[in-house]
Design an enzyme around this catalytic site. Structure first.
Site, PDB file in Angstrom:
ATOM      1  N   GLU A 160       0.833  -1.227   0.000  1.00 20.68           N
ATOM      2  CA  GLU A 160       0.000   0.000   0.000  1.00 20.68           C
ATOM      3  C   GLU A 160       0.854   1.257   0.000  1.00 20.68           C
ATOM      4  OE1 GLU A 160      -2.792   0.554  -0.890  1.00 20.68           O
ATOM      5  OE2 GLU A 160      -3.053  -1.602  -1.038  1.00 20.68           O
TER       6      GLU A 160
HETATM    7  C1  LIG Z   1       2.563  -9.840   0.119  1.00 14.85           C
HETATM    8  C2  LIG Z   1       2.323  -8.701  -0.804  1.00 14.85           C
HETATM    9  C3  LIG Z   1       1.017  -8.363  -1.135  1.00 14.85           C
HETATM   10  C4  LIG Z   1       0.777  -7.322  -2.039  1.00 14.85           C
HETATM   11  N1  LIG Z   1      -0.514  -7.052  -2.427  1.00 14.85           N
HETATM   12  C5  LIG Z   1      -0.720  -6.221  -3.480  1.00 14.85           C
HETATM   13  C6  LIG Z   1      -2.006  -6.100  -4.088  1.00 14.85           C
HETATM   14  O1  LIG Z   1      -2.985  -6.690  -3.641  1.00 14.85           O
HETATM   15  N2  LIG Z   1      -2.135  -5.331  -5.181  1.00 14.85           N
HETATM   16  C7  LIG Z   1      -1.084  -4.657  -5.725  1.00 14.85           C
HETATM   17  O2  LIG Z   1      -1.264  -3.983  -6.733  1.00 14.85           O
HETATM   18  N3  LIG Z   1       0.147  -4.720  -5.154  1.00 14.85           N
HETATM   19  C8  LIG Z   1       0.356  -5.486  -4.059  1.00 14.85           C
HETATM   20  N4  LIG Z   1       1.607  -5.599  -3.494  1.00 14.85           N
HETATM   21  C9  LIG Z   1       2.677  -4.788  -4.031  1.00 14.85           C
HETATM   22  C10 LIG Z   1       3.150  -3.690  -3.085  1.00 14.85           C
HETATM   23  O3  LIG Z   1       2.184  -2.693  -2.977  1.00 14.85           O
HETATM   24  C11 LIG Z   1       4.507  -3.197  -3.607  1.00 14.85           C
HETATM   25  O4  LIG Z   1       5.446  -4.237  -3.355  1.00 14.85           O
HETATM   26  C12 LIG Z   1       4.946  -1.920  -2.949  1.00 14.85           C
HETATM   27  O5  LIG Z   1       4.098  -0.855  -3.323  1.00 14.85           O
HETATM   28  C13 LIG Z   1       6.384  -1.536  -3.314  1.00 14.85           C
HETATM   29  O6  LIG Z   1       6.639  -1.684  -4.684  1.00 14.85           O
HETATM   30  P1  LIG Z   1       7.915  -2.559  -5.155  1.00 14.85           P
HETATM   31  O7  LIG Z   1       7.867  -3.838  -4.448  1.00 14.85           O
HETATM   32  O8  LIG Z   1       7.934  -2.576  -6.623  1.00 14.85           O
HETATM   33  O9  LIG Z   1       9.169  -1.756  -4.619  1.00 14.85           O
HETATM   34  P2  LIG Z   1       9.890  -0.547  -5.369  1.00 14.85           P
HETATM   35  O10 LIG Z   1       8.894   0.429  -5.852  1.00 14.85           O
HETATM   36  O11 LIG Z   1      10.851  -1.102  -6.340  1.00 14.85           O
HETATM   37  O12 LIG Z   1      10.701   0.115  -4.173  1.00 14.85           O
HETATM   38  C14 LIG Z   1      11.929  -0.428  -3.666  1.00 14.85           C
HETATM   39  C15 LIG Z   1      12.440   0.464  -2.546  1.00 14.85           C
HETATM   40  O13 LIG Z   1      12.685   1.781  -3.057  1.00 14.85           O
HETATM   41  C16 LIG Z   1      12.009   2.740  -2.269  1.00 14.85           C
HETATM   42  N5  LIG Z   1      11.572   3.859  -3.112  1.00 14.85           N
HETATM   43  C17 LIG Z   1      10.935   3.811  -4.294  1.00 14.85           C
HETATM   44  N6  LIG Z   1      10.691   5.050  -4.734  1.00 14.85           N
HETATM   45  C18 LIG Z   1      11.171   5.900  -3.809  1.00 14.85           C
HETATM   46  C19 LIG Z   1      11.221   7.317  -3.675  1.00 14.85           C
HETATM   47  N7  LIG Z   1      10.684   8.137  -4.582  1.00 14.85           N
HETATM   48  N8  LIG Z   1      11.825   7.835  -2.587  1.00 14.85           N
HETATM   49  C20 LIG Z   1      12.346   7.032  -1.635  1.00 14.85           C
HETATM   50  N9  LIG Z   1      12.333   5.691  -1.700  1.00 14.85           N
HETATM   51  C21 LIG Z   1      11.746   5.133  -2.769  1.00 14.85           C
HETATM   52  C22 LIG Z   1      10.812   2.013  -1.681  1.00 14.85           C
HETATM   53  O14 LIG Z   1      10.346   2.642  -0.495  1.00 14.85           O
HETATM   54  C23 LIG Z   1      11.425   0.627  -1.417  1.00 14.85           C
HETATM   55  O15 LIG Z   1      12.091   0.622  -0.179  1.00 14.85           O
HETATM   56  C24 LIG Z   1       1.861  -6.584  -2.563  1.00 14.85           C
HETATM   57  C25 LIG Z   1       3.166  -6.914  -2.194  1.00 14.85           C
HETATM   58  C26 LIG Z   1       3.403  -7.964  -1.355  1.00 14.85           C
HETATM   59  C27 LIG Z   1       4.821  -8.328  -1.035  1.00 14.85           C
END
Ligand SMILES: Cc1cc2nc3c(=O)[nH]c(=O)nc-3n(C[C@H](O)[C@H](O)[C@H](O)COP(=O)(O)OP(=O)(O)OC[C@H]3O[C@@H](n4cnc5c(N)ncnc54)[C@H](O)[C@@H]3O)c2cc1C
Length: 598
Positions: free
Chosen positions: A443
């Site tokens: 989220e």
């Molecule tokens: C168990 C689980 C359930 C989930 N359920 C859903 C779901 O139902 N529907 C759905 O759509 N998604 C879902 N997700 C996805 C989840 O919302 C994303 O994993 C999350 O939003 C982060 O995206 P990412 O994993 O691509 O990380 P990334 O976006 O690649 O981020 C990696 C790191 O970089 C940091 N970062 C990125 N941009 C910035 C910035 N501008 N400034 C500072 N730091 C930054 C982040 O904070 C993080 O620490 C789920 C994930 C998991 C693991």
């Protein structure tokens, strides 16, 4: 095996003695009939459901997990999950706070949120299935066409069908502007959607005959980035004109993620292959429509950690009273035993009280936020509705990030109370830690929440909404400023309020010169503001407790409240000084590090 007792007394305290929700509902025609007794009766039954139906499935669901049949693409949830969901539907629970126009019971959000806190304590993984459904309901209620509402809302309200949110793709999580899933318009007004989504919670399961996916995708002529995203309803099975379930749609689960926690919830890779969808809201404005679901989900995620903090606290307290180890430093306390119960040791108490203070502070904030949403939706005065909406926007990132970070601290502390046994599965404590960990990530990660708070919600409107929260603090100071008994609670909050005004201006000025200064300070800033909000609620809870004690009420609940408030202000709140100091250290020590990070 862990235990769980629904914290009904504390919920009633916050709702009826601190926030006086029933009195406020009298002003809202939609809720004028909702009195204290009604709320208490519903929550008592809701607590029984959580403790007796879903809590017994928490440990087994974690051990068993979900299974995917690669040929049929169907997912089987852990034993008992499906039957528990059937009981949930039978009991009318999905409809609690839904619109009566679609078969809902029309009860306030506060009631639903309190019920969900208990469900989350009992079994976060199970609770995510109905939780996401409610989010999908809200998005469609706000942005669906009359036809879409007629088709989907009654089924989501009754729980006959469930919902999901499909945003994330392999190459795009935080930055949704990068998403590639394509939606091709068709002559009949529908769209054909193709792409891959990952990490989709409750994306496939065996609870219900149909799953309604809310999918973000891009139209062929869409502008680049987040301004080119549209929202679509993509049902697992197409819906016939008479509302019955029709042919299988081109969306299926291609794989299940193997993950650290919430094993009972199916986290799915979803493949969309020419799937039929209908658009929700306007073209390229899909993110705005999806934000309804995302904001509800952010508050819901805070509520997940609140639930886990509470259940971890209850178990740590019970264990610490029972486990005997070493003698108290100030002399034996349980002389009839070979050693004292570990609860005599100051640091063990600190760990347990940390969880208690974070659970009770989190409950007050979450309920306040839910009351604001009730105001936003149903208050007759437009100005009140607007102000409530602004305040919810300010508090949402705090509910999401502060409560989930606190959940991390609290569940770890409670596991620590068990010593080595905390690390052993059969006690159930390590599951609370593992299950909570995702709440800080999904989220929108907690970092992203902090950027939203400082960048958009505070600096973005020149601190206007923050000043409104400051007025609530000022009002409390005015009420209690001369009451000596309240000064230990009021003084630190008032002081922090003043410091935050200066701190925010300073960060705004630095951020104006270099935007990285905002990114470097945001996480610390959110925690400082989180403590201002918690401090305000702890002071209000202490105020009620002091008044009851002064009136001769000898219920130990009020003494407990005061003692916990004292602990909070002495031991947790002071971290704000360090946080402001580290935030002030600025971006240089992070960015001028090319050699260190080479
Ligand atoms: C168990 C689980 C359930 C989930 N359920 C859903 C779901 O139902 N529907 C759905 O759509 N998604 C879902 N997700 C996805 C989840 O919302 C994303 O994993 C999350 O939003 C982060 O995206 P990412 O994993 O691509 O990380 P990334 O976006 O690649 O981020 C990696 C790191 O970089 C940091 N970062 C990125 N941009 C910035 C910035 N501008 N400034 C500072 N730091 C930054 C982040 O904070 C993080 O620490 C789920 C994930 C998991 C693991």
């Amino acid at each position: 095996m862990p235990v769980y007792n629904p914290p009904l007394r504390d919920m009633q305290f916050v709702m009826h003695e601190v926030l006086n929700v029933a009195a406020e509902y009298k002003q809202m025609p939609a809720h004028a009939e909702t009195d204290e007794d009604t709320i208490n009766a519903i929550l008592e039954e809701g607590g029984k459901f959580a403790a007796e139906v879903t809590f017994p499935l928490n440990v087994s669901g974690d051990a068993e997990g979900c299974k995917l049949n690669r040929e049929t693409h169907e997912v089987t949830t852990p034993k008992g999950f499906k039957e528990a969901y059937a009981k949930y539907v039978e009991g009318g629970w999905p409809a609690l706070s839904c619109d009566p126009q679609y078969g809902g019971q029309g009860l306030p959000i506060v009631v639903n949120q309190a019920f969900y806190e208990m469900l989350n304590s009992a079994n976060q993984a199970w609770t995510m299935y109905p939780g996401l459904t409610h989010g999908a309901y809200e998005a469609l209620h706000a942005h669906g066409t009359p036809e879409q509402k007629k088709t989907y809302l009654p089924k989501l309200t009754s729980g006959e069908w469930t919902g999901t949110m499909c945003l994330t793709e392999p190459h795009c999580g935080t930055d949704l502007g990068l998403l590639r899933t394509k939606a091709e318009p068709q002559a009949d007004g529908t769209y054909r959607i193709t792409g891959q989504k990952i990490f989709i919670s409750a994306g496939e399961h065996d609870f219900v005959p149909n799953i309604i996916h809310l999918v973000l995708a891009r139209l062929p002529d869409a502008p680049q980035g987040s301004k080119g995203i549209s929202l679509f309803i993509v049902p697992k099975f197409l819906v016939n004109a008479d509302g019955s379930v029709g042919a299988r749609n081109g969306i299926h689960c291609g794989g299940l993620e193997h993950k650290m926690g919430i094993h009972g919830n199916a986290t799915c890779q979803m493949v969309l292959d020419n799937a039929v969808g209908t658009m929700v809201g306007e073209p390229n404005k899909g993110l705005q429509a999806m934000f309804v679901m995302m904001n509800a989900a952010r508050i819901g995620v805070g509520n997940q950690s609140l639930g886990l903090t509470e259940v971890a606290y209850q178990n740590a307290l019970a264990y610490a009273k029972d486990r005997i180890q070493m003698r108290s430093l100030s002399g034996p306390k349980a002389k009839d035993k070979p050693a004292d119960p570990i609860i005599v040791h100051p640091d063990v108490r600190k760990m347990i009280l940390t969880a208690k203070a974070y659970a009770e502070g989190g409950r007050a904030l979450s309920m306040f936020c839910s009351l604001l949403i009730d105001r936003e939706l149903h208050h007759p005065d437009e100005k009140v509705r607007k102000e409530a909406e602004e305040m919810v926007a300010l508090l949402t990132p705090i509910v999401k990030a502060f409560i989930t970070d606190n959940g991390h601290i609290a569940t770890n502390a409670c596991m620590q109370v068990f010593g080595g046994h905390g690390f052993i599965k059969e006690w159930g404590m390590e599951q609370f830690v593992r299950d909570n960990r995702i709440n800080m990530i999904y989220e929108g990660t907690n970092t992203v929440q902090s950027l939203d708070l400082l960048g958009r919600k505070v600096l973005g409107n020149n601190g206007a909404t923050l000043k409104k929260f400051g007025k609530l603090v000022a009002q409390l100071v005015e009420e209690e400023g001369v009451n000596e008994k309240m000064s230990e609670f009021i003084t630190p909050v008032a002081m922090l309020g003043e410091q935050i005004t200066k701190f925010t201006t300073e960060l705004g000025f630095k951020g104006y010169q270099n935007a990285d200064e905002v990114g470097a300070a945001a996480v610390d800033y959110l925690r400082v503001l989180g403590h201002l909000v918690f401090g305000y609620f702890w002071a209000r809870m202490a105020q009620v407790a002091l008044r009851q004690i002064a009136a001769g009420n000898s219920d130990p609940f009020y003494q407990a409240k005061l003692q916990t408030a004292r602990f909070y202000f002495a031991r947790l709140f002071p971290e704000t000084a360090t946080l402001m100091r580290t935030a002030r250290a600025g971006a240089k020590s992070l960015l001028d590090t090319e050699a260190a990070l080479a």
